[in-house]
Design an enzyme around this catalytic site. Structure first.
Site, short mmCIF file in Angstrom:
data_model
loop_
_atom_site.label_atom_id
_atom_site.label_comp_id
_atom_site.label_asym_id
_atom_site.label_seq_id
_atom_site.Cartn_x
_atom_site.Cartn_y
_atom_site.Cartn_z
N PRO A 99 60.34 -76.17 -9.27
CA PRO A 99 59.10 -76.93 -9.46
C PRO A 99 59.32 -78.22 -10.25
O PRO A 99 58.71 -79.24 -9.97
CB PRO A 99 58.20 -75.97 -10.22
N GLY B 181 63.74 -81.61 -8.08
CA GLY B 181 64.20 -81.62 -6.68
C GLY B 181 65.34 -82.59 -6.55
O GLY B 181 66.50 -82.20 -6.36
N ARG C 252 49.63 -94.90 32.52
CA ARG C 252 48.39 -95.56 32.11
C ARG C 252 48.32 -96.98 32.68
O ARG C 252 49.28 -97.75 32.55
CB ARG C 252 48.34 -95.61 30.57
N GLN D 196 50.88 -96.18 18.93
CA GLN D 196 50.23 -97.44 19.31
C GLN D 196 50.20 -97.58 20.84
O GLN D 196 49.18 -97.97 21.41
CB GLN D 196 51.01 -98.60 18.67
N GLY E 171 47.55 -95.68 22.45
CA GLY E 171 46.17 -96.08 22.15
C GLY E 171 45.39 -94.94 21.51
O GLY E 171 45.95 -94.17 20.72
N GLY E 172 44.12 -94.80 21.89
CA GLY E 172 43.27 -93.76 21.29
C GLY E 172 43.82 -92.36 21.51
O GLY E 172 43.74 -91.50 20.63
N GLU F 189 66.56 -82.95 1.38
CA GLU F 189 68.04 -83.06 1.36
C GLU F 189 68.49 -84.46 0.93
O GLU F 189 69.42 -85.04 1.50
CB GLU F 189 68.63 -82.64 2.71
N SER G 20 65.03 -90.95 0.82
CA SER G 20 65.53 -92.28 1.19
C SER G 20 66.01 -93.04 -0.05
O SER G 20 67.01 -93.75 0.00
CB SER G 20 64.44 -93.09 1.90
N GLU G 21 65.27 -92.86 -1.17
CA GLU G 21 65.69 -93.56 -2.40
C GLU G 21 67.08 -93.10 -2.82
O GLU G 21 67.94 -93.90 -3.20
CB GLU G 21 64.68 -93.29 -3.53
C1 LIG Z 1 59.13 -78.98 3.85
C2 LIG Z 1 60.17 -78.91 2.77
C3 LIG Z 1 61.23 -78.03 2.91
C4 LIG Z 1 62.20 -77.94 1.89
N1 LIG Z 1 63.20 -76.99 1.98
C5 LIG Z 1 64.03 -76.79 0.93
C6 LIG Z 1 64.95 -75.69 0.93
O1 LIG Z 1 65.05 -74.93 1.89
N2 LIG Z 1 65.72 -75.51 -0.18
C7 LIG Z 1 65.65 -76.32 -1.27
O2 LIG Z 1 66.39 -76.10 -2.22
N3 LIG Z 1 64.78 -77.38 -1.30
C8 LIG Z 1 63.96 -77.63 -0.24
N4 LIG Z 1 63.05 -78.66 -0.26
C9 LIG Z 1 63.00 -79.51 -1.45
C10 LIG Z 1 63.40 -80.95 -1.20
O3 LIG Z 1 64.80 -81.03 -1.08
C11 LIG Z 1 62.83 -81.79 -2.35
O4 LIG Z 1 61.44 -81.91 -2.12
C12 LIG Z 1 63.46 -83.14 -2.45
O5 LIG Z 1 64.78 -83.01 -2.91
C13 LIG Z 1 62.69 -84.08 -3.41
O6 LIG Z 1 62.48 -83.44 -4.63
P1 LIG Z 1 61.01 -83.42 -5.27
O7 LIG Z 1 60.05 -82.98 -4.24
O8 LIG Z 1 61.09 -82.64 -6.52
O9 LIG Z 1 60.69 -84.93 -5.62
P2 LIG Z 1 61.14 -85.72 -6.95
O10 LIG Z 1 62.55 -85.45 -7.23
O11 LIG Z 1 60.14 -85.46 -8.01
O12 LIG Z 1 61.00 -87.23 -6.45
C14 LIG Z 1 59.74 -87.87 -6.29
C15 LIG Z 1 59.98 -89.30 -5.80
O13 LIG Z 1 60.74 -90.01 -6.76
C16 LIG Z 1 61.97 -90.48 -6.19
N5 LIG Z 1 63.03 -90.35 -7.20
C17 LIG Z 1 63.35 -89.25 -7.92
N6 LIG Z 1 64.37 -89.51 -8.75
C18 LIG Z 1 64.71 -90.79 -8.52
C19 LIG Z 1 65.74 -91.65 -9.04
N7 LIG Z 1 66.60 -91.22 -9.96
N8 LIG Z 1 65.82 -92.94 -8.57
C20 LIG Z 1 64.94 -93.37 -7.63
N9 LIG Z 1 63.96 -92.61 -7.10
C21 LIG Z 1 63.86 -91.33 -7.53
C22 LIG Z 1 62.22 -89.60 -4.98
O14 LIG Z 1 63.01 -90.25 -4.01
C23 LIG Z 1 60.80 -89.35 -4.50
O15 LIG Z 1 60.37 -90.44 -3.73
C24 LIG Z 1 62.11 -78.79 0.75
C25 LIG Z 1 61.04 -79.69 0.64
C26 LIG Z 1 60.07 -79.75 1.62
C27 LIG Z 1 58.90 -80.71 1.44
#
Ligand SMILES: Cc1cc2nc3c(=O)[nH]c(=O)nc-3n(C[C@H](O)[C@H](O)[C@H](O)COP(=O)(O)OP(=O)(O)OC[C@H]3O[C@@H](n4cnc5c(N)ncnc54)[C@H](O)[C@@H]3O)c2cc1C
Length: 387
Positions: A130, A133, A271, A339, A342-343, A366, A369-370
């Site tokens: 929590p 990530g 279309r 796009q 359309g609708g 995984e 993008s950042e």
């Molecule tokens: C549908 C789904 C399935 C998933 N499945 C798994 C799974 O099977 N096992 C597992 O372990 N995890 C899983 N995840 C977790 C996933 O890997 C994380 O959500 C992800 O790594 C981002 O972590 P966070 O959600 O805590 O976001 P945060 O780490 O809180 O990041 C929030 C935002 O801040 C940006 N950010 C954070 N730190 C930095 C930094 N240092 N510099 C610049 N930008 C930063 C991030 O890019 C993001 O845009 C899953 C997530 C989802 C939504």
């Protein structure tokens, strides 16, 4: 390594098998699974039966003995119709089975891999929590040594396949109170072990067919032999798994982007507007051409990255480039497809809106993008410093 853009024959056979399965068993039901937030068990069993879940596992463990390239081929075909089902494979095979294959001892491989290959056992991979990530190294789930093994305590979050998992690979701190990559170990935890508490699935915007749950470990006792890999090397192994996982997620986006493109091509052919089909208008042709160019470019990047892994010289920077480009590509292509529709594109009657929702996860999970941009830039400086 020389890279051929032609797939080898055994992979075209794999691709055709996956394509047929996806068109017949997934496409007609994907909308319903999105609404019900569940993939039926018999679909997963079917994918196991035809070898889609064991593509990258060695033959001695019931797999097809293929490499990461095969994984990208399978995942693209499934994602074409349903991102959630492709994410199921990415987590089950790409994360859980791969971690066991790369790090586990022979006994553990014999115990789990054959059943993961057929889908008899479903696999899940628990790194995120929590509170962390992106900064997964800050994880607080802990494994304390006991007389007979280990006691796990902590909370994992966002766990794909957690609701149906028979085995979890769990990353936990083994050097308590410390930080650093070499203070974390990986453990194999059976889904029915006392102390494993699986929560209710998240109500997500996309990838809804795939279940995502919190998993808590409360005084969960596991035997000594459930340590997976070398003590304190679990996070290092997890990073190796993620290097490959990024390529898989890239292929998932290629499949979703391709789906959005194919639907747009079909619609623009049917279309009519101002006396001709939509594709007879230059504004639509330009969009279609740009979409196709981007999907093709992403596929080449993803396959090239996969080939570096299969050649034993993984190019991590290329894996990040492939994941970044493919995931952002599929969002752009998806909005263009909406796009062109359309609708109609703004409704659930057209699958594109679902594919776009599914793809957003690929820009987050995984390594967001950042994070990929950070890794690519760092890799570039490291490469320059090395010459
Ligand atoms: C549908 C789904 C399935 C998933 N499945 C798994 C799974 O099977 N096992 C597992 O372990 N995890 C899983 N995840 C977790 C996933 O890997 C994380 O959500 C992800 O790594 C981002 O972590 P966070 O959600 O805590 O976001 P945060 O780490 O809180 O990041 C929030 C935002 O801040 C940006 N950010 C954070 N730190 C930095 C930094 N240092 N510099 C610049 N930008 C930063 C991030 O890019 C993001 O845009 C899953 C997530 C989802 C939504």
């Amino acid at each position: 390594m020389a890279f051929t853009f032609e797939l080898p024959e055994e992979l075209t056979m794999f691709r055709d098998l996956a394509r047929k399965f996806a068109a017949e068993q997934i496409a007609p039901h994907a909308r319903e699974w999105d609404e019900k937030k569940w993939i039926p068990d018999d679909v997963i069993a079917g994918m196991g039966r035809i070898g889609l879940l064991g593509a990258t596992l060695p033959e001695e463990y019931g797999g097809a003995g293929q490499g990461l390239l095969a994984m990208t081929v399978v995942v693209e075909e499934i994602a074409r119709w349903c991102g959630g089902t492709a994410l199921f494979i990415a987590a089950h095979s790409g994360l859980c089975s791969t971690h066991i294959r790369l790090a586990a001892n022979e006994e553990q491989k014999q115990k789990w891999l054959p059943r993961l290959a057929t889908g008899e056992v479903i696999g899940s991979w628990c790194l995120s929590e929590p509170e962390c990530g992106t900064d997964a190294e800050a994880l607080t789930t802990r494994a304390e040594k006991t007389a007979n093994g280990w006691k796990l305590n902590g909370r994992k979050f966002w766990i794909t396949n957690g609701k149906r998992a028979g085995v979890f690979v769990v990353m936990a701190r083994t050097e308590l109170g410390q930080r650093g990559t070499r203070t974390i170990s990986a453990f194999l935890v059976e889904g029915d072990r006392p102390g494993v508490i699986v929560g209710e699935p998240e109500d997500k915007m996309g990838m809804r067919a795939s279940d995502t749950v919190p998993v808590n470990f409360e005084n969960c006792e596991i035997p000594e032999e459930n340590l997976c890999g070398v003590y304190n090397e679990g996070y290092v192994d997890a990073l190796r798994v993620l290097d490959r996982g990024r390529v898989t997620i890239g292929s998932l986006s290629v499949g979703l982007g391709r789906g959005c493109l194919e639907e747009a091509v079909k619609y623009a052919g049917e279309r009519q507007s101002m006396g001709r089909p939509l594709h007879g208008h230059q504004a639509i042709q330009i969009k279609l051409a740009d979409m196709e160019t981007q999907v093709e470019a992403a596929r080449i990047l993803v396959r090239q990255a996969a080939c570096t892994h299969d050649a034993g010289k993984p190019d991590k920077q290329l894996s990040s480039i492939a994941k970044l480009f493919a995931s952002e590509m599929a969002s752009r292509v998806g909005w263009d497809s909406i796009q062109i529709h359309g609708g109609a594109g703004y409704t659930k009657d057209v699958c594109v809106e679902r594919l776009v929702r599914d793809n957003k996860l690929c820009e987050i999970g995984e390594g967001s993008s950042e994070v990929q941009r950070m890794l690519i830039a760092r890799g570039e400086y490291a490469r320059r410093a090395a010459v």
